[in-house]
Write a protein that holds these residues in place. Structure first.
Motif, PDB file in Angstrom:
ATOM      1  N   ARG A  57       0.861  -1.200   0.000  1.00 62.37           N
ATOM      2  CA  ARG A  57       0.000   0.000   0.000  1.00 62.37           C
ATOM      3  C   ARG A  57       0.888   1.236   0.000  1.00 62.37           C
ATOM      4  NH1 ARG A  57      -3.934   0.943   4.081  1.00 62.37           N
ATOM      5  NH2 ARG A  57      -4.858   2.170   2.446  1.00 62.37           N
ATOM      6  N   ARG A  59      -0.237   4.394   0.624  1.00 58.08           N
ATOM      7  CA  ARG A  59      -0.798   5.424   1.500  1.00 58.08           C
ATOM      8  C   ARG A  59      -0.902   6.748   0.756  1.00 58.08           C
ATOM      9  NH1 ARG A  59      -1.944   3.668   5.989  1.00 58.08           N
ATOM     10  NH2 ARG A  59      -1.924   5.536   7.243  1.00 58.08           N
ATOM     11  N   LEU A  61      -3.292   8.802  -2.375  1.00 53.62           N
ATOM     12  CA  LEU A  61      -4.482   8.856  -3.209  1.00 53.62           C
ATOM     13  C   LEU A  61      -4.205   9.811  -4.359  1.00 53.62           C
ATOM     14  CD1 LEU A  61      -7.209   9.210  -0.439  1.00 53.62           C
ATOM     15  CD2 LEU A  61      -6.623   7.157  -1.735  1.00 53.62           C
ATOM     16  N   ALA A  84      -8.041  13.082   3.158  1.00 53.07           N
ATOM     17  CA  ALA A  84      -6.965  12.103   2.978  1.00 53.07           C
ATOM     18  C   ALA A  84      -6.016  12.117   4.170  1.00 53.07           C
ATOM     19  CB  ALA A  84      -6.202  12.389   1.682  1.00 53.07           C
ATOM     20  N   GLN A  89      -3.390   9.387   4.686  1.00 51.00           N
ATOM     21  CA  GLN A  89      -2.989   9.277   3.288  1.00 51.00           C
ATOM     22  C   GLN A  89      -2.363  10.592   2.817  1.00 51.00           C
ATOM     23  OE1 GLN A  89      -3.719   6.610   1.015  1.00 51.00           O
ATOM     24  NE2 GLN A  89      -4.571   5.360   2.625  1.00 51.00           N
ATOM     25  N   ASP A 116      -3.507   4.152  -3.759  1.00 52.19           N
ATOM     26  CA  ASP A 116      -4.535   3.303  -3.151  1.00 52.19           C
ATOM     27  C   ASP A 116      -5.926   3.593  -3.708  1.00 52.19           C
ATOM     28  OD1 ASP A 116      -2.567   2.154  -1.559  1.00 52.19           O
ATOM     29  OD2 ASP A 116      -2.917   3.524   0.111  1.00 52.19           O
TER      30      ASP A 116
END
Length: 172
Positions: A57, A59, A61, A84, A89, A116
């Motif tokens: 992942r 982390r 967006l 986020a 994120q 992600d």
């Protein structure tokens, strides 16, 4: 300063430092206090790329918008990033300038960075390009009326209602 140097200074294993940094349940006992203190003293920052490789992942967006200079987008970008950050994120922003080649580049960058999830807030989202995200199981939200596919959803805006509220507010 890397994790090995932090461990050496704290006189603990690299695994102990890693568990302490990552707030692992296993790192909450024993020597991890020394690892945490050394971590703070050395101002060590974990390698997020290595963390992505291990966890799978990023982390991060993705947010793809049409025109960063359009007055509509700053509030949208701020709200997206606020949400986020609250979720732990980071956000990568892509600006297409209504250019299909730039849109393709934004999609490619999101795939390369292993985001992600992606929010595409443009009116010119090519379904073929969106498929590049959804076929890789990257959750995708679209601001469009196009049909959704697996791992995607649409946001629809009721312009008529919005303009009615605007009119009532400014011209009572």
């Amino acid at each position: 300063m890397n994790i090995k140097e932090v461990a050496k200074r704290a006189k603990v294993s690299t695994a102990t430092v890693s568990r302490t940094i990552n707030d692992s349940a296993e790192g909450k006992t024993g020597n991890c206090g020394a690892g945490a203190q050394s971590d703070r003293r050395t101002e060590f920052y974990p390698n997020t790329h290595a963390r992505t490789l291990v966890s799978g992942r990023s982390r991060m967006l993705g947010l793809i918008i049409s025109d960063i200079t359009n007055p509509f987008f700053p509030e949208l970008v701020k709200s997206f990033e606020d949400q986020a950050v609250q979720g732990g994120q980071e956000v990568i922003i892509g600006n297409t300038d209504y250019n299909p080649k730039r849109m393709a580049g934004c999609i490619r960058r999101m795939v390369e960075r292993k985001v992600d999830g992606v929010a595409i807030m443009t009116s010119e989202a090519d379904p073929v390009l969106v498929t590049e995200l959804t076929r890789r199981n990257i959750p995708t939200v679209l601001w469009t009326l196009a049909p959704t596919a697996l791992h995607s959803a649409n946001i629809r805006i009721d312009y008529a209602r919005g303009f009615t509220k605007l009119w009532i507010t400014f011209f009572p």
